[in-house]
Design a protein around this motif. Structure first.
Motif, PDB file in Angstrom:
ATOM      1  N   ASP A 146      60.755  31.143  38.006  1.00 33.72           N
ATOM      2  CA  ASP A 146      59.436  31.411  38.561  1.00 33.72           C
ATOM      3  C   ASP A 146      58.692  30.113  38.806  1.00 33.72           C
ATOM      4  O   ASP A 146      58.694  29.208  37.957  1.00 33.72           O
ATOM      5  N   ILE A 147      58.049  30.023  39.970  1.00 34.13           N
ATOM      6  CA  ILE A 147      57.182  28.904  40.306  1.00 34.13           C
ATOM      7  C   ILE A 147      55.753  29.431  40.349  1.00 34.13           C
ATOM      8  O   ILE A 147      55.460  30.394  41.065  1.00 34.13           O
ATOM      9  N   THR A 148      54.861  28.826  39.575  1.00 35.95           N
ATOM     10  CA  THR A 148      53.461  29.241  39.552  1.00 35.95           C
ATOM     11  C   THR A 148      52.652  28.388  40.524  1.00 35.95           C
ATOM     12  O   THR A 148      52.667  27.160  40.447  1.00 35.95           O
ATOM     13  N   LEU A 149      51.978  29.065  41.440  1.00 31.96           N
ATOM     14  CA  LEU A 149      51.107  28.383  42.400  1.00 31.96           C
ATOM     15  C   LEU A 149      49.665  28.552  41.948  1.00 31.96           C
ATOM     16  O   LEU A 149      49.150  29.671  41.887  1.00 31.96           O
ATOM     17  N   LEU A 150      49.015  27.439  41.628  1.00 33.32           N
ATOM     18  CA  LEU A 150      47.677  27.470  41.059  1.00 33.32           C
ATOM     19  C   LEU A 150      46.604  27.248  42.117  1.00 33.32           C
ATOM     20  O   LEU A 150      46.848  26.656  43.169  1.00 33.32           O
ATOM     21  N   CYS A 151      45.390  27.703  41.786  1.00 34.38           N
ATOM     22  CA  CYS A 151      44.234  27.415  42.630  1.00 34.38           C
ATOM     23  C   CYS A 151      43.946  25.924  42.623  1.00 34.38           C
ATOM     24  O   CYS A 151      44.270  25.214  41.679  1.00 34.38           O
ATOM     25  N   GLY A 152      43.308  25.475  43.685  1.00 36.69           N
ATOM     26  CA  GLY A 152      42.826  24.106  43.729  1.00 36.69           C
ATOM     27  C   GLY A 152      41.501  23.996  42.993  1.00 36.69           C
ATOM     28  O   GLY A 152      41.045  24.952  42.346  1.00 36.69           O
ATOM     29  N   PRO A 153      40.824  22.855  43.063  1.00 41.32           N
ATOM     30  CA  PRO A 153      39.531  22.683  42.386  1.00 41.32           C
ATOM     31  C   PRO A 153      38.478  23.636  42.952  1.00 41.32           C
ATOM     32  O   PRO A 153      38.497  23.977  44.139  1.00 41.32           O
ATOM     33  N   ALA A 154      37.561  24.064  42.104  1.00 42.75           N
ATOM     34  CA  ALA A 154      36.456  24.903  42.564  1.00 42.75           C
ATOM     35  C   ALA A 154      35.638  24.138  43.597  1.00 42.75           C
ATOM     36  O   ALA A 154      35.276  22.981  43.399  1.00 42.75           O
ATOM     37  N   SER A 155      35.350  24.802  44.736  1.00 42.07           N
ATOM     38  CA  SER A 155      34.647  24.085  45.805  1.00 42.07           C
ATOM     39  C   SER A 155      33.502  24.870  46.429  1.00 42.07           C
ATOM     40  O   SER A 155      32.666  24.290  47.105  1.00 42.07           O
ATOM     41  N   LYS A 156      33.460  26.190  46.221  1.00 35.64           N
ATOM     42  CA  LYS A 156      32.386  26.942  46.879  1.00 35.64           C
ATOM     43  C   LYS A 156      32.114  28.261  46.165  1.00 35.64           C
ATOM     44  O   LYS A 156      32.914  28.737  45.360  1.00 35.64           O
ATOM     45  N   VAL A 157      30.927  28.801  46.506  1.00 35.78           N
ATOM     46  CA  VAL A 157      30.519  30.120  46.023  1.00 35.78           C
ATOM     47  C   VAL A 157      30.563  31.071  47.210  1.00 35.78           C
ATOM     48  O   VAL A 157      30.005  30.792  48.269  1.00 35.78           O
ATOM     49  N   VAL A 158      31.268  32.184  47.037  1.00 32.50           N
ATOM     50  CA  VAL A 158      31.395  33.191  48.095  1.00 32.50           C
ATOM     51  C   VAL A 158      30.642  34.439  47.658  1.00 32.50           C
ATOM     52  O   VAL A 158      30.833  34.933  46.539  1.00 32.50           O
ATOM     53  N   ILE A 159      29.775  34.945  48.524  1.00 35.49           N
ATOM     54  CA  ILE A 159      28.975  36.124  48.192  1.00 35.49           C
ATOM     55  C   ILE A 159      29.181  37.190  49.258  1.00 35.49           C
ATOM     56  O   ILE A 159      29.313  36.879  50.446  1.00 35.49           O
ATOM     57  N   ALA A 160      29.243  38.451  48.841  1.00 38.97           N
ATOM     58  CA  ALA A 160      29.468  39.558  49.773  1.00 38.97           C
ATOM     59  C   ALA A 160      28.688  40.776  49.304  1.00 38.97           C
ATOM     60  O   ALA A 160      28.430  40.964  48.108  1.00 38.97           O
ATOM     61  N   GLY A 161      28.290  41.599  50.246  1.00 36.78           N
ATOM     62  CA  GLY A 161      27.576  42.834  49.941  1.00 36.78           C
ATOM     63  C   GLY A 161      27.393  43.658  51.194  1.00 36.78           C
ATOM     64  O   GLY A 161      27.704  43.206  52.305  1.00 36.78           O
ATOM     65  N   ASP A 162      26.897  44.876  51.053  1.00 39.25           N
ATOM     66  CA  ASP A 162      26.643  45.752  52.201  1.00 39.25           C
ATOM     67  C   ASP A 162      25.545  45.129  53.054  1.00 39.25           C
ATOM     68  O   ASP A 162      24.424  44.923  52.582  1.00 39.25           O
ATOM     69  N   PRO A 163      25.841  44.807  54.324  1.00 41.00           N
ATOM     70  CA  PRO A 163      24.854  44.099  55.142  1.00 41.00           C
ATOM     71  C   PRO A 163      23.731  44.977  55.684  1.00 41.00           C
ATOM     72  O   PRO A 163      22.746  44.463  56.221  1.00 41.00           O
ATOM     73  N   ALA A 164      23.852  46.307  55.574  1.00 38.91           N
ATOM     74  CA  ALA A 164      22.830  47.185  56.163  1.00 38.91           C
ATOM     75  C   ALA A 164      22.455  48.297  55.173  1.00 38.91           C
ATOM     76  O   ALA A 164      23.311  49.085  54.762  1.00 38.91           O
ATOM     77  N   LEU A 165      21.166  48.337  54.791  1.00 36.96           N
ATOM     78  CA  LEU A 165      20.649  49.372  53.893  1.00 36.96           C
ATOM     79  C   LEU A 165      19.421  50.022  54.515  1.00 36.96           C
ATOM     80  O   LEU A 165      18.674  49.386  55.270  1.00 36.96           O
ATOM     81  N   LYS A 166      19.215  51.268  54.188  1.00 35.18           N
ATOM     82  CA  LYS A 166      17.985  51.942  54.604  1.00 35.18           C
ATOM     83  C   LYS A 166      16.829  51.445  53.729  1.00 35.18           C
ATOM     84  O   LYS A 166      16.948  51.374  52.505  1.00 35.18           O
ATOM     85  N   ALA A 167      15.732  51.126  54.370  1.00 33.24           N
ATOM     86  CA  ALA A 167      14.561  50.631  53.639  1.00 33.24           C
ATOM     87  C   ALA A 167      13.781  51.804  53.064  1.00 33.24           C
ATOM     88  O   ALA A 167      12.672  52.136  53.502  1.00 33.24           O
ATOM     89  N   ASN A 168      14.373  52.482  52.080  1.00 28.89           N
ATOM     90  CA  ASN A 168      13.747  53.656  51.486  1.00 28.89           C
ATOM     91  C   ASN A 168      13.418  53.465  50.018  1.00 28.89           C
ATOM     92  O   ASN A 168      13.008  54.399  49.336  1.00 28.89           O
TER      93      ASN A 168
END
Length: 204
Positions: A146-168
């Motif tokens: 087995d060869i383990t492929l690791l992440c590189g150095p931390a470089s960014k923050v990624v944010i996600a969410g529902d882009p459209a909500l009812k203003a209720n």
């Protein structure tokens, strides 16, 4: 006795060339070379120059497959075709973790050994390399690693969410925040404090 001695030399299990020297005070030394040879080819051994590699799409590791006897002695003079298979696991679909750099899946082992290069992709995960012979008549046990492929150095923050909500005043959006390397691999061994700011109405 009578100017002669007879002894038994045990070959051991390591194929090598040994020099045996006879020494007697006042006389010139005598030497003889004894070579212990590998036994019949019985198995494959697979190794790698690096078992842990950064998944940056550039880094690589050399995979070495060796045909040996039962004691792990390389079978020099043995030429045969080896089949390399690669399986991957990281939870993603349609993404190559790494690529074996060669013309085809069949590799010729010359003097009992073959080498190929595994170049990483940009996704972290586990790559399993399995090596077998191209002929069942060879009776060589297949091997893998087995060869383990690791992440590189931390470089960014990624944010996600529902882009459209009812203003209720009731609707909600689940916001997911991830710390990743430059290729969007999640850095799972980090604990960071992240501040979330809202530019308009709405609260957490």
């Amino acid at each position: 006795v009578n100017g002669q001695a007879v002894i038994t030399y045990n070959a051991g299990i390591i194929a090598k060339l040994s020099t045996i020297t006879a020494v007697s005070e006042g006389l010139n030394n005598g030497t003889v070379n004894v070579e212990t040879l590998a036994g019949p080819a019985t198995k494959l051994i697979v190794d790698s120059s690096q078992l842990i590699v950064i998944a940056d799409g550039v880094s690589s590791t050399t995979i070495v497959a060796t045909i040996t006897d039962v004691n792990g002695n390389r079978k020099y003079g043995t030429n045969t075709s080896l089949i390399l298979r690669k399986t991957e696991s990281n939870g993603a679909t349609g993404v190559k973790l790494g690529e074996i750099v060669q013309v085809s899946s069949a590799v010729n082992a010359r003097d009992g050994q073959a080498q190929v290069l595994l170049r990483t992709g940009i996704r972290a995960g586990l790559v399993n390399i399995t090596v077998s012979t191209g002929s069942e008549s060879d009776n060589l046990t297949s091997a893998g690693l087995d060869i383990t492929l690791l992440c590189g150095p931390a470089s960014k923050v990624v944010i996600a969410g529902d882009p459209a909500l009812k203003a209720n005043g009731v609707s909600i959006s689940t916001i997911t925040v991830k710390i990743t390397d430059s290729n969007d691999n999640i850095i799972i061994d980090r604990t960071d404090t992240i501040q979330l700011n809202v530019s308009s109405s709405g609260v957490f």
